[in-house]
Structures are given as C-alpha cells and as structure tokens.
Scaffold this motif. Structure first.
Motif, mmCIF file in Angstrom:
data_model
loop_
_atom_site.group_PDB
_atom_site.id
_atom_site.type_symbol
_atom_site.label_atom_id
_atom_site.label_comp_id
_atom_site.label_asym_id
_atom_site.label_seq_id
_atom_site.Cartn_x
_atom_site.Cartn_y
_atom_site.Cartn_z
ATOM 1 N N UNK A 1 22.953 -32.255 101.932
ATOM 2 C CA UNK A 1 24.044 -32.296 100.972
ATOM 3 C C UNK A 1 24.187 -33.727 100.464
ATOM 4 N N UNK A 2 24.254 -33.876 99.152
ATOM 5 C CA UNK A 2 24.418 -35.195 98.539
ATOM 6 C C UNK A 2 25.690 -35.185 97.706
ATOM 7 N N UNK A 3 26.657 -35.979 98.133
ATOM 8 C CA UNK A 3 27.926 -36.101 97.425
ATOM 9 C C UNK A 3 28.155 -37.575 97.083
ATOM 10 N N UNK A 4 27.131 -38.196 96.526
ATOM 11 C CA UNK A 4 27.159 -39.632 96.266
ATOM 12 C C UNK A 4 28.230 -40.055 95.269
ATOM 13 N N UNK B 1 28.564 -24.377 97.406
ATOM 14 C CA UNK B 1 27.205 -23.847 97.281
ATOM 15 C C UNK B 1 27.058 -22.653 98.212
ATOM 16 N N UNK B 2 26.212 -21.718 97.815
ATOM 17 C CA UNK B 2 25.930 -20.537 98.638
ATOM 18 C C UNK B 2 24.443 -20.442 98.906
ATOM 19 N N UNK C 1 25.430 -38.773 101.782
ATOM 20 C CA UNK C 1 24.334 -37.834 102.012
ATOM 21 C C UNK C 1 24.330 -37.472 103.492
ATOM 22 N N UNK C 2 24.320 -36.184 103.774
ATOM 23 C CA UNK C 2 24.318 -35.736 105.162
ATOM 24 C C UNK C 2 23.611 -34.396 105.263
#
Length: 86
Positions: free
Chosen positions: A57-60, A46-47, A17-18
């Motif tokens: 942004x969550x890319x867990x 994403x746009x 997450x950042x």
C-alpha cells in the motif's frame, strides 16, 4: 475466525508505504482494505477478489499522522493503527 492470526502490517511507523501481510493459510478469498483518518474520513479503499499473500500500500500523499487500516473479509473486520512519518 480471528483476523489477527491471519494478518500483519509492517513497517509501522512507515513513510507512507507499507505491506499488509496475509498468512498463506487464510481461508478467505475476498478482501477489502479501507484507510481512514482520526475523524473517520475514508482516504483510501481497495478490494481484492482473489487470495493474496500480501498487499503493498502506498499512501505517499498522506500527511504525517495517525491513520487506521481496516481489512474485512466474510463479515469479519480488523482495524489497526498506523503512523506515517516522512
């Protein structure tokens, strides 16, 4: 225009997450964000169609490793490396 002046990513390294922080004075309205791996495979996209100050942004579900975050607006592109460590 130089996107380095207008943007930053933190924390880096992160746990999946950042935040992408955008300077308030940014002259662009439409943004796209793409995250890809070392092989160039797109993993997230994403746009944004309005002026924003930041995007969480969550890319867990991503594995530990190195990824690239690319943001683009008005044909100007910036790519930054991030490290995910869980």
């Amino acid at each position: 225009q130089n996107l380095s002046y207008y943007s930053s990513i933190y924390p880096n390294p992160n746990n999946g997450t950042f935040t992408i922080n955008l300077n308030r004075d940014i002259p662009f309205d439409d943004w796209s964000i793409v995250i890809f791996d070392l092989a160039g495979k797109t993993l997230y996209q994403n746009s944004y169609s309005k002026r924003i100050n930041s995007a969480l942004i969550s890319i867990n579900d991503f594995e530990n490793g190195i990824y690239f975050v690319q943001f683009e607006s008005n044909g100007i592109r910036k790519t930054e490396r991030i490290v995910v460590i869980k």
